[in-house]
Motif scaffolding. Structure first.
Motif: not given
Length: 233
Positions: A147-148, A198, A200, A207, A215, A217-218, A220, A227-228
């Protein structure tokens, strides 16, 4: 739901379980969690897809599935939640923050998510989850090492010291190819936003679409350095 089993836990227990189950299949890890924790086991889902719901409900029919309804979700995410609740043999638990979005805006000012996303995530995700998980001894998540960077060391079983419970990550070792293959073969429900750039999916204000090759998750909290949301860190 499974018969209640005397709960076990702690850091040493989780470390030992992680070592023993590192090479186990996701299905074997879920079976172990069900046998170990009984009806004090739940699964969380962001409704980006129903992969974990599909995997778990096949072995633990009627399991509690926790969804954090932040008040900021895309309509597609709410639609996915409703479809998942209708199709799978689960008990969906819709968890809301203490304050509605309107109440939060009145108390802390509008667009807190833009001014201080960390506080917004804490109020609308972290704190509600803390309350929701209180009755359980363990929870199943869909975390994956791919995921990351912050998730690369994710064990299949870990001790959540903040919540004093065991956290089980059955698909931690899965690659994106394995995820895609399982979902295609089993007709897993997928949030339609996944097909619209999308990969993530979080709250709508935080978002954005991701270009091919970026990436996943980029999108988010783009531009914030965040990042979280705080649930897993």
């Amino acid at each position: 739901m499974s018969t209640t089993i005397t709960p076990v836990g702690g850091a040493e227990f989780a470390e030992r379980a992680a070592e023993e189950l590192e090479e186990a299949s996701a299905q074997e890890i879920i079976a172990w969690a069900s046998q170990t924790f009984g009806d004090r086991l739940c699964v969380t889902s962001s409704m980006a897809d129903a992969l974990m719901v599909d995997l778990v409900s096949r072995q633990v029919p009627g399991i509690d599935v926790i969804f954090l309804d932040t008040g900021y979700h895309f309509p597609e995410t709410i639609g996915t939640r409703d479809a998942v609740a209708s199709v799978y043999d689960i008990n969906l638990i819709n968890v809301e923050p203490v304050r509605t979005v309107v109440e939060q805006d009145l108390a802390l000012g509008p667009r807190l998510h833009g001014r201080d996303p960390g506080i917004c995530c804490h109020l609308r995700k972290v704190e509600p989850l803390q309350r929701a998980l209180a009755p359980y001894s363990a929870w199943l998540t869909g975390l994956r090492r791919e995921d990351s960077a912050t998730r690369r060391a994710t064990p299949v079983v870990q001790w959540d010291g903040r919540r004093r419970m065991t956290k089980v990550n059955p698909i931690a070792r899965w690659t994106q190819e394995e995820v895609d293959s399982y979902m295609a073969e089993n007709g897993v429900i997928v949030n339609p936003l996944q097909y619209d750039g999308y990969p993530s999916i979080g709250c709508e204000p935080c978002t954005r679409r991701v270009a091919p090759g970026q990436d996943p998750r980029s999108g988010r909290w783009a531009g914030t350095g965040k990042t979280e949301c705080g649930i897993h860190i």
